[in-house]
Every structure is written in C-alpha cells, then in structure tokens.
Design an enzyme around this catalytic site. Structure first.
Site, PDB file in Angstrom:
ATOM      1  N   LYS A  68       0.829  -1.212   0.000  1.00 13.34           N
ATOM      2  CA  LYS A  68       0.000   0.000   0.000  1.00 13.34           C
ATOM      3  C   LYS A  68       0.864   1.263   0.000  1.00 13.34           C
ATOM      4  CE  LYS A  68      -2.133  -0.982   3.908  1.00 13.34           C
ATOM      5  NZ  LYS A  68      -1.558  -2.257   4.318  1.00 13.34           N
ATOM      6  N   ARG A 107      -9.729   0.714   8.950  1.00 16.05           N
ATOM      7  CA  ARG A 107      -9.356  -0.677   9.219  1.00 16.05           C
ATOM      8  C   ARG A 107     -10.475  -1.430   9.920  1.00 16.05           C
ATOM      9  NH1 ARG A 107      -3.452   0.418   9.258  1.00 16.05           N
ATOM     10  NH2 ARG A 107      -2.269  -1.502   9.538  1.00 16.05           N
ATOM     11  N   ARG A 159      11.553  -5.989   4.310  1.00 18.68           N
ATOM     12  CA  ARG A 159      11.529  -4.579   4.731  1.00 18.68           C
ATOM     13  C   ARG A 159      12.372  -4.404   6.003  1.00 18.68           C
ATOM     14  NH1 ARG A 159       5.669  -2.136   5.104  1.00 18.68           N
ATOM     15  NH2 ARG A 159       5.394  -3.349   7.003  1.00 18.68           N
ATOM     16  N   ARG A 179      11.066  -1.734  12.260  1.00 15.94           N
ATOM     17  CA  ARG A 179       9.850  -1.513  13.044  1.00 15.94           C
ATOM     18  C   ARG A 179       9.653  -2.671  14.011  1.00 15.94           C
ATOM     19  NH1 ARG A 179       5.202  -0.139   8.741  1.00 15.94           N
ATOM     20  NH2 ARG A 179       3.999  -1.234  10.337  1.00 15.94           N
TER      21      ARG A 179
HETATM   22  P1  AMP Z   1       0.701   0.361   9.279  1.00 13.46           P
HETATM   23  O1  AMP Z   1       1.926   1.193   9.099  1.00 13.46           O
HETATM   24  O2  AMP Z   1      -0.453   0.806   8.433  1.00 13.46           O
HETATM   25  O3  AMP Z   1       0.981  -1.119   9.133  1.00 13.46           O
HETATM   26  O4  AMP Z   1       0.218   0.565  10.791  1.00 13.46           O
HETATM   27  C1  AMP Z   1       1.050   0.229  11.888  1.00 13.46           C
HETATM   28  C2  AMP Z   1       0.217   0.116  13.156  1.00 13.46           C
HETATM   29  O5  AMP Z   1      -0.400   1.376  13.452  1.00 13.46           O
HETATM   30  C3  AMP Z   1      -0.943  -0.876  13.097  1.00 13.46           C
HETATM   31  O6  AMP Z   1      -0.548  -2.222  13.332  1.00 13.46           O
HETATM   32  C4  AMP Z   1      -1.840  -0.329  14.209  1.00 13.46           C
HETATM   33  O7  AMP Z   1      -1.313  -0.636  15.483  1.00 13.46           O
HETATM   34  C5  AMP Z   1      -1.698   1.185  14.014  1.00 13.46           C
HETATM   35  N1  AMP Z   1      -2.708   1.688  13.051  1.00 13.46           N
HETATM   36  C6  AMP Z   1      -2.467   2.244  11.817  1.00 13.46           C
HETATM   37  N2  AMP Z   1      -3.606   2.581  11.209  1.00 13.46           N
HETATM   38  C7  AMP Z   1      -4.603   2.224  12.052  1.00 13.46           C
HETATM   39  C8  AMP Z   1      -6.020   2.265  11.989  1.00 13.46           C
HETATM   40  N3  AMP Z   1      -6.656   2.769  10.912  1.00 13.46           N
HETATM   41  N4  AMP Z   1      -6.731   1.801  13.049  1.00 13.46           N
HETATM   42  C9  AMP Z   1      -6.108   1.321  14.139  1.00 13.46           C
HETATM   43  N5  AMP Z   1      -4.792   1.204  14.263  1.00 13.46           N
HETATM   44  C10 AMP Z   1      -4.025   1.665  13.235  1.00 13.46           C
END
Ligand code: AMP
Length: 196
Positions: free
Chosen positions: A13, A88, A127, A139
């Site tokens: 994404k 999400r 990554r 991360r």
């Molecule tokens: P990502 O970088 O999109 O994989 O997000 C990393 C982490 O941020 C996720 O595993 C969640 O803990 C938190 N997070 C990001 N976006 C959301 C969302 N829309 N709702 C809830 N938690 C989120």
C-alpha cells in the site's frame, strides 16, 4: 479524487500510494506513519498508541477517526487524498463516510491489493532486513510473530470492509502479486473512467 488503498500488512500500500501521489498530485495519508510520528514526538496519543502498535494491535477507532477528520480538513486535502491503512474497521469506515457526507463529499474508489500470505511474510521480513542493512532499526511490529497478529487483525477486523465497499460499488481488486511497476499500471488503469 478521494481514494482508499486497502490490503494486508506488506501488500504494498505504502509503495503504491507514493507512486499515485506523483501521478495524481494529492497527498498520501498513512495512519501508520501518522501514528509513528505521534510516538516519535512523545505526544499523549503516541504514548497511548505505542504499546498497541508494537504488539500489532489496533489503536482505538475514536483516535483514528479524529486524527483523519482533522487531517482531511487541511488545505492540501481540498482536491482529495489517498488513504493508506485507514479505515481498518467498520466503525472507522462509518466514521469516514459520515465526515465526508457532512462536507458533501464522497469516495471515488477503494482499491484492494490482493497478495497471498506467504508473500506478505517474505515482504515484511525483507523490509526489516533492508532497514537494518541501512543502519536503521526495523519496526518493532515487522517480525514474523507480530506479522501473524497483524494478519489475524486484518482478517477479523478489516476484511469485512471488502464486502462493505463492494456493496457500495466502490471496490476494485488489483493483483498485488505482480511486480511493483505492473501493480502501478493496474492501479492507473483502474483509475481511468470506464468508457460509456
Ligand atoms: P501500518 O503502518 O499501516 O501497518 O500501521 C502500523 C500500526 O499502526 C498498526 O498495526 C496499528 O497498530 C496502528 N494503526 C495504523 N492505522 C490504524 C487504523 N486505521 N486503526 C487502528 N490502528 C491503526
């Protein structure tokens, strides 16, 4: 143009959103990046979110809906935006729908990047390896165990959004197993208005 890029962790994404930004000239709103910035700044939101994020769990819906409502109200979003990692959950999707309706706006499309589970694991591992090779720390949630939790969360809480947006006639599936350039091409084609 107001778009959502959906897909499991590691589906690509972020990579594809960055390419669409150049093409469409609208900002990329990654809630993961926004939350990581909150954590880095030591803000109250960041302090509350950190533990959940490190464990691959979702941050509460209310926090995310408020964060996005504020962000899409900023001037650079007036022509649209690409959402990555939001919504999400169904509650977040309802929140987004309500905030757009209030402004008389609507979504133009929801793109689902389809990638099989084995490939996701390899990409997330890649990554993390790349970050370490560049001398940065990976991360905390890019480990095989955390990825398993994140995939479970995706399946339980995010996958219902596929039917949710399908019903609204907004969902477009894109084969995320293709090489990066090909996926970009598929997305660009899917963005073109269909000939009457
Ligand atoms: P990502 O970088 O999109 O994989 O997000 C990393 C982490 O941020 C996720 O595993 C969640 O803990 C938190 N997070 C990001 N976006 C959301 C969302 N829309 N709702 C809830 N938690 C989120």
């Amino acid at each position: 143009m107001r778009l959502i890029l959906m897909g499991a962790p590691g589906a690509g994404k972020g990579t594809q959103a960055a390419r669409l930004v150049e093409k469409l000239g609208i900002p990329h709103l990654s809630t993961g990046d926004m939350l990581r910035a909150e954590v880095a700044s030591g803000s109250e939101i960041g302090r509350k979110a950190r533990e959940l994020m490190d464990h691959g769990k979702l941050v509460p819906d209310g926090v995310l809906v408020a964060m996005i409502a504020k962000r899409i109200g900023e001037s650079d979003c007036s022509k649209g935006f690409i959402l990555d990692g939001f919504p999400r959950t169904v509650a977040q999707a309802d929140g987004l729908g309500a905030m757009l309706a209030e402004k008389g706006l609507a979504l133009d499309g929801v793109f689902l990047l389809d990638v099989d589970e084995e490939a996701l694991l390899a990409r997330v591992q890649g990554r993390a390896d790349q970050e370490r090779a560049a001398g940065r720390s990976a991360r905390a949630d890019d480990t095989p165990e955390k990825l398993k939790t994140r995939l479970g969360v995706f399946q339980q809480q995010t996958q219902p959004l596929i039917a949710y947006y399908e019903k609204k006639g907004l969902l477009k599936r894109v084969d995320g197993m293709q090489p990066i350039d090909k996926v970009t091409e598929l997305l660009e084609n899917a963005l073109k208005p269909k000939a009457a």
